[in-house]
Design a protein around this motif. Structure first.
Motif, PDB file in Angstrom:
ATOM      1  N   UNK A 293       0.816  -1.218   0.000  1.00 44.27           N
ATOM      2  CA  UNK A 293       0.000   0.000   0.000  1.00 44.27           C
ATOM      3  C   UNK A 293       0.853   1.274   0.000  1.00 44.27           C
ATOM      4  N   UNK A 294       1.839   1.427   0.918  1.00 36.45           N
ATOM      5  CA  UNK A 294       2.667   2.623   0.812  1.00 36.45           C
ATOM      6  C   UNK A 294       3.501   2.666  -0.469  1.00 36.45           C
ATOM      7  N   UNK A 295       3.865   1.508  -1.007  1.00 37.15           N
ATOM      8  CA  UNK A 295       4.565   1.491  -2.287  1.00 37.15           C
ATOM      9  C   UNK A 295       3.697   2.048  -3.410  1.00 37.15           C
ATOM     10  N   UNK A 296       2.410   1.689  -3.381  1.00 36.73           N
ATOM     11  CA  UNK A 296       1.477   2.199  -4.385  1.00 36.73           C
ATOM     12  C   UNK A 296       1.218   3.693  -4.191  1.00 36.73           C
ATOM     13  N   UNK A 297       1.122   4.138  -2.940  1.00 41.72           N
ATOM     14  CA  UNK A 297       0.927   5.565  -2.664  1.00 41.72           C
ATOM     15  C   UNK A 297       2.115   6.368  -3.189  1.00 41.72           C
ATOM     16  N   UNK A 298       3.313   5.863  -2.990  1.00 40.79           N
ATOM     17  CA  UNK A 298       4.513   6.554  -3.476  1.00 40.79           C
ATOM     18  C   UNK A 298       4.502   6.627  -5.006  1.00 40.79           C
ATOM     19  N   UNK A 299       4.176   5.532  -5.672  1.00 37.12           N
ATOM     20  CA  UNK A 299       4.137   5.530  -7.136  1.00 37.12           C
ATOM     21  C   UNK A 299       3.070   6.494  -7.653  1.00 37.12           C
TER      22      UNK A 299
ATOM     23  N   UNK B  13       8.818   0.505  -6.603  1.00 36.85           N
ATOM     24  CA  UNK B  13       8.589  -0.782  -7.268  1.00 36.85           C
ATOM     25  C   UNK B  13       9.229  -1.916  -6.471  1.00 36.85           C
ATOM     26  N   UNK B  14      10.424  -1.683  -5.936  1.00 36.51           N
ATOM     27  CA  UNK B  14      11.099  -2.710  -5.138  1.00 36.51           C
ATOM     28  C   UNK B  14      10.316  -2.984  -3.857  1.00 36.51           C
ATOM     29  N   UNK B  15       9.801  -1.932  -3.207  1.00 35.12           N
ATOM     30  CA  UNK B  15       8.967  -2.124  -2.008  1.00 35.12           C
ATOM     31  C   UNK B  15       7.761  -2.991  -2.359  1.00 35.12           C
ATOM     32  N   UNK B  16       7.079  -2.648  -3.445  1.00 31.88           N
ATOM     33  CA  UNK B  16       5.905  -3.424  -3.850  1.00 31.88           C
ATOM     34  C   UNK B  16       6.278  -4.856  -4.220  1.00 31.88           C
TER      35      UNK B  16
END
Length: 156
Positions: free
Chosen positions: A89-95, A138-141
């Motif tokens: 979720x935070x990975x998607x928010x960042x993207x 992307x790496x976080x996700x």
């Protein structure tokens, strides 16, 4: 009743990956994301005015997303793979924040683009910090997905 074997087990590799990538994501918020580049043809030089991520609201969302992802990775190391998986979720928010940064029509760089053929060319530029933030999100996700996709052991 639930069996102890049914409880979510911590998965170290994806969780550690989320922690490291989340911290990298948080750091990318202070790097230069965009700029205005002026290329002088007669002198064969260029000058870039850089805008850092935290100079825009999107940069603060990226920093917060990175810290949140790291926290979820730490919880994933101690509590279970589900916390690591939630870091998607935070990975998607960042993207999403990075995409919104590019589409913001009010930035100086998007309004100024002009040139005099062979003498001066002024144009907006996306700098390395934005690309590093995108890669880190992307790496976080990816590590979060790895924690979610992991297979449960078969029961006999």
């Amino acid at each position: 009743m639930g069996n102890v074997a049914d409880a979510p087990q911590p998965s170290l590799i994806p969780a550690l990956g989320v922690v490291v990538a989340g911290l990298a994501l948080a750091v990318t918020g202070v790097l230069p994301w965009a700029g205005l580049t002026a290329e002088f043809g007669l002198l064969h030089t260029d000058f870039t005015y850089a805008v850092h991520g935290t100079e825009d609201g999107a940069g603060w969302f990226v920093v917060g997303s990175g810290l949140t992802a790291s926290t979820l990775g730490i919880l994933g190391m101690s509590r279970g793979w589900l916390f690591t998986g939630l870091a998607i979720l935070p990975g998607a928010v960042a993207a999403f924040s990075l995409a919104m940064f590019l589409t913001d029509p009010h930035t100086l760089a998007s309004r100024l683009s002009f040139g005099i053929s062979g003498v001066l060319n002024v144009h907006p530029t996306i700098l390395y910090g934005w690309f590093a933030a995108l890669l880190a999100s992307i790496v976080v996700a990816g590590f979060a997905c790895a924690a979610l996709i992991r297979r449960r052991p078969t029961q006999s």
